[in-house]
Design an enzyme around this catalytic site. Structure first.
Site, short mmCIF file in Angstrom:
data_model
loop_
_atom_site.label_atom_id
_atom_site.label_comp_id
_atom_site.label_asym_id
_atom_site.label_seq_id
_atom_site.Cartn_x
_atom_site.Cartn_y
_atom_site.Cartn_z
N SER A 163 1.34 -5.19 -1.82
CA SER A 163 1.13 -4.89 -0.23
C SER A 163 1.39 -3.53 0.16
CB SER A 163 2.28 -5.94 0.34
OG SER A 163 2.09 -5.89 1.86
N TYR A 177 -6.81 -1.95 7.30
CA TYR A 177 -5.95 -1.88 6.07
C TYR A 177 -4.60 -2.56 6.41
CZ TYR A 177 -3.10 0.01 2.26
OH TYR A 177 -2.48 0.53 1.34
N LYS A 181 -2.92 -6.05 4.25
CA LYS A 181 -1.62 -5.80 3.37
C LYS A 181 -0.65 -6.98 4.09
CE LYS A 181 -2.63 -3.01 0.38
NZ LYS A 181 -2.94 -3.41 -0.78
#
Length: 301
Positions: A163, A177, A181
């Site tokens: 992550s 992004y 994650k």
């Protein structure tokens, strides 16, 4: 499978030195393994006595001993290519078993709100979702399939998901992004309860690697230092990954790679994936996690 496979035992410890003797003779599959942190992980597992299968678009920057490592070219967004990696790993493993899988492949990119001044609105780029989410889902499914065939004890199949600290905190960086994650974090929190394998996460703070822009790193390092913080190191990320892989008791934890100002070891269990039992969310989680969904098939008709 046991519904109590995951138990909240509190934050895990973070020793600065790791006993890697349990890794000798194991086989590890690592995606995104030939550059940046992935290559650091690969070399560390080789040094610990593992046979390592490096899956990446490009080969490693140096020749590796064929008795210790195998490179398989792979685009993680293509199911058939990932399947070929796991097939090759099983065939070439000294034990014909896969013990450790690190879903390391990931990319960064533009924000969902990029291009607001365009004359005609353009769709956001979703390549990050393809690599960081779909690719990780493929790796996870394959890890589970092979682990169930290679190990009787689910604790002996180790999946490490990557992550980011952006899966836990707000930033002004790319929302795509960050979403990818958060998704990886969500995968870990569900899979840790299933009793099929043990799964843990790594959540790095900003780590300087050769593929990152030096001017950017110099600028943010100066800003962080003004706040009493700093960048982190690749070695601390390697230590955290080795810690997870070598300790069969670890399941369902996230180790953040943090500045040494926050933890002397350079990494720490964030302790943010569990809720207080007496809180409203904690009560909802206790109720939801007690339901054995597989007994009924898919919950939606």
């Amino acid at each position: 499978m046991p519904q109590t496979f995951y138990n909240n035992t509190g934050r895990a410890t973070n020793p600065s030195t790791i006993n890697t003797s349990t890794l000798k003779g194991k086989t590890a599959v690592i995606t995104g393994a030939c550059s940046g942190l992935g290559y650091c992980y690969s070399k560390a597992f080789i040094a610990a006595g593992c046979f390592v299968v490096l899956a990446d678009l490009k080969p490693p920057p140096e020749d590796l001993d064929e008795s210790q490592a195998l490179f398989v070219q792979c685009n993680v967004t293509v199911w058939e290519e990932q399947l070929a990696v796991f097939e090759a790993a099983t065939a070439r493993s000294p034990t014909h078993k896969i013990d450790i899988v690190i879903a390391n492949a990931g990319i960064a990119g533009p924000d969902v709100l990029a291009g607001l001044n365009d004359e005609i609105p353009q769709p956001p780029q979703t390549t990050m979702i393809d690599v960081n989410v779909t690719g990780v889902l493929y790796t996870t499914k394959l890890a589970g399939w092979y682990f169930t065939r290679h190990h009787r004890d689910p604790l002996h199949g180790c999946l490490i998901l990557i992550s980011s600290i952006m899966g836990y905190i707000d930033t002004q960086s790319s929302a795509i992004y960050g979403a990818s994650k958060f998704a990886v974090r969500g995968m870990m929190c569900c899979i840790r309860r299933k009793g099929i394998l043990r799964v843990n996460c790594i959540a790095p703070w900003l780590i300087p690697t050769p593929i990152m822009n030096k001017d950017f790193l110099d600028n943010v390092r100066a800003q962080f230092q003004d706040m009493g913080l700093d960048l982190t190191s690749t070695q601390d990320a390697v230590t955290a990954v080795l810690r997870i892989a070598s300790d069969y008791t670890l399941n369902g934890h996230t180790f953040a790679i943090v500045p040494r100002e926050l933890a002397a070891s350079g990494y720490m269990d964030l302790g943010l994936d569990d809720l207080k039992p007496e809180s409203p969310a904690g009560k909802l989680q206790a109720a939801a996690s007690s339901i054995y969904y597989s007994k009924f098939g898919h919950a939606l008709s």
